[in-house]
Design an enzyme around this catalytic site. Structure first.
Site, PDB file in Angstrom:
ATOM      1  N   ASN A 152      18.405   2.407   8.702  1.00 42.33           N
ATOM      2  CA  ASN A 152      17.437   1.397   9.113  1.00 42.33           C
ATOM      3  C   ASN A 152      16.180   1.996   9.744  1.00 42.33           C
ATOM      4  O   ASN A 152      15.143   1.359   9.779  1.00 42.33           O
ATOM      5  CB  ASN A 152      18.089   0.421  10.098  1.00 42.33           C
ATOM      6  CG  ASN A 152      18.897   1.113  11.167  1.00 42.33           C
ATOM      7  OD1 ASN A 152      19.863   1.824  10.865  1.00 42.33           O
ATOM      8  ND2 ASN A 152      18.510   0.952  12.409  1.00 42.33           N
ATOM      9  N   CYS A 327      12.529   3.070  24.066  1.00 39.70           N
ATOM     10  CA  CYS A 327      12.042   2.723  25.411  1.00 39.70           C
ATOM     11  C   CYS A 327      11.635   1.263  25.483  1.00 39.70           C
ATOM     12  O   CYS A 327      11.840   0.596  26.482  1.00 39.70           O
ATOM     13  CB  CYS A 327      10.837   3.566  25.784  1.00 39.70           C
ATOM     14  SG  CYS A 327      11.255   5.291  25.838  1.00 39.70           S
TER      15      CYS A 327
HETATM   16  N1  PLP Z   1      23.176  -2.570  10.227  1.00 39.53           N
HETATM   17  C1  PLP Z   1      21.921  -2.183   9.986  1.00 39.53           C
HETATM   18  C2  PLP Z   1      21.679  -0.958   9.159  1.00 39.53           C
HETATM   19  C3  PLP Z   1      20.848  -2.903  10.507  1.00 39.53           C
HETATM   20  O1  PLP Z   1      19.598  -2.507  10.266  1.00 39.53           O
HETATM   21  C4  PLP Z   1      21.117  -4.053  11.297  1.00 39.53           C
HETATM   22  C5  PLP Z   1      20.028  -4.813  11.927  1.00 39.53           C
HETATM   23  O2  PLP Z   1      19.043  -4.252  12.369  1.00 39.53           O
HETATM   24  C6  PLP Z   1      22.449  -4.427  11.496  1.00 39.53           C
HETATM   25  C7  PLP Z   1      23.455  -3.664  10.949  1.00 39.53           C
HETATM   26  C8  PLP Z   1      22.807  -5.634  12.286  1.00 39.53           C
HETATM   27  O3  PLP Z   1      22.556  -6.810  11.566  1.00 39.53           O
HETATM   28  P1  PLP Z   1      22.409  -8.201  12.344  1.00 39.53           P
HETATM   29  O4  PLP Z   1      21.059  -8.180  12.993  1.00 39.53           O
HETATM   30  O5  PLP Z   1      22.520  -9.241  11.290  1.00 39.53           O
HETATM   31  O6  PLP Z   1      23.509  -8.267  13.332  1.00 39.53           O
END
Ligand code: PLP
Length: 395
Positions: A152, A327
């Site tokens: 992400n 931060c």
């Molecule tokens: N996994 C990844 C790679 C993410 O980017 C995110 C959210 O930023 C999540 C899990 C969590 O998802 P949710 O916001 O639907 O709980």
């Protein structure tokens, strides 16, 4: 001033066509999908149609999809659910160092509180997990491997098909967090050897508060929520029919414009990457280039400045971006992912993530590559890190 929302990895705008599909299920067709009366049956039919549509998109069978409240819940259910279910077989699980907290903190919890043993796999400079390292880490008591489909923060798309094949051969389950890849990168759970996969509607122009977990037929994760036995007994709680209908509509829209949309993201992304790296000295790209990077993600290291100040200055210029140090969310630790790819603390703090979306335009990208050098120049002029670097003759 033109406003540019460049934080689509954090969340996306609900597509108006998604909102339109949801509305009747909030106002008129609001039945409980567990009830046998007409309103209930109507809701159940809408729910099952949505399930089939999303399942088809990832190569799954409808009965293999479980709807949850978010991506975080899906990851928790997959990992806790399977680790606990298989604990008599073994108490070892494997996750990567760059997982989202939804996976990483779940693994930590199992380790600290429930006596599981966790191997945390390192990544290389671009954020890739090595399939050979997965193979080496698997032991007799390993039950589950979890490696995300794409990161992400830095956008690295992991070699999940190779990892899936290894897990299958070694007889361990493979879970992947596909929250960032669903609707951006093709997914085929069969071809990729995936046993469990998490997704989330609000990253794909759907509503917040709806997640999905693909659970391969024959697997029975221990529920995290106990109750009325909804979703095949795996996830109790009245289904969010409107949200799920919206999720399916969002997936359908993405499917219909997949090639065109991802090509457009790639084009804008590469324009941003080239513009920033050539326009601003002492900047670098985190994560790989090309097809092994999320099409909508660009993540830059900008030396001699703080990511938070950059974020705020860009906000004032009409750009919503994200920074690699946490931060801004009240946590002074730099990103675990950035440290895992080998950045020093000060490098990790000076980073900025730009994630494009359905309404991002060429004009916005052009303006960004014009504005960023100016803002970085101003911040460096005030930065003690920059004057120190000057004194050392580094810049
Ligand atoms: N996994 C990844 C790679 C993410 O980017 C995110 C959210 O930023 C999540 C899990 C969590 O998802 P949710 O916001 O639907 O709980």
């Amino acid at each position: 001033m033109d406003f540019a929302y460049f934080d689509n990895a954090a969340t996306t705008r609900v597509d108006p066509r998604v909102a339109e599909a949801m509305l009747p299920f909030l106002t008129e067709r609001y039945g409980n999908a567990s009830e046998p009366h007409s309103m209930g049956v109507d809701a159940r039919e809408a729910l099952e149609a949505a399930r089939s549509a999303i399942a088809g998109f990832i190569g799954a069978r409808p009965e293999e999809l479980v709807f949850t409240g978010c991506g975080t819940e899906s990851d928790n259910l997959a990992i806790k659910g399977m680790a606990r279910r298989l604990k008599k077989k073994g108490r070892h699980i494997i996750v990567s160092m760059v997982e989202h907290p939804a996976v990483f903190e779940t693994a930590k919890h199992l380790e600290r509180e429930e006596g599981f043993d966790v191997t945390y796999l390192p990544v290389d400079r671009e954020g890739f997990v090595s399939p050979a390292a997965v193979d080496e880490a698997i032991r007799k008591d390993t039950t589950l491997v979890s490696v995300m489909h794409a990161n992400n923060e830095i956008g690295t798309i992991e070699p999940v098909a190779e990892i899936g094949a290894i897990c299958r051969e070694r007889g361990v389950l493979f879970h992947t967090d596909a929250v960032q890849t669903l609707c951006k990168v093709p997914i085929d759970v069969e071809a990729m050897g995936i046993d469990l996969l998490a997704g989330s509607a609000h990253k794909v122009y759907g509503p917040k508060g709806v997640g999905l977990l693909y659970v391969r037929k024959g697997l029975h994760p221990e529920p995290v929520l106990h109750g009325g036995g909804h979703e095949g007994g795996v996830r109790s709680g009245t289904e969010n029919v409107a949200g799920i209908v919206g999720f399916a509509r969002a997936v359908e829209l993405a499917r219909d414009s997949f090639e065109e949309e991802t090509a457009r993201y790639r084009h804008l992304r590469d324009r941003l990457i080239d513009g920033v790296l050539t326009g601003i000295p002492h900047t670098f790209l985190n994560g790989p280039r090309g097809d092994r990077r999320l099409p909508h993600n660009a993540h830059f290291g900008v030396r001699y400045i703080e990511g938070e100040s950059l974020l705020l200055r860009l906000d004032a210029e009409g750009f919503e971006v994200s920074t690699g140090s946490a931060c801004s969310s009240g946590d002074l630790e730099p990103s675990r992912t950035l440290l895992a790819i080998g950045l020093r603390h000060e490098e990790a703090h000076g980073s900025v993530r730009v994630t494009l979306g359905r309404w991002s335009t060429e004009a916005q990208a052009e303006r960004f590559v014009e504005v960023l050098p100016k803002v970085v120049g101003q911040l460096r002029a005030m930065s003690p890190l920059y004057s120190e670097a000057k004194a050392r003759g580094e810049v």
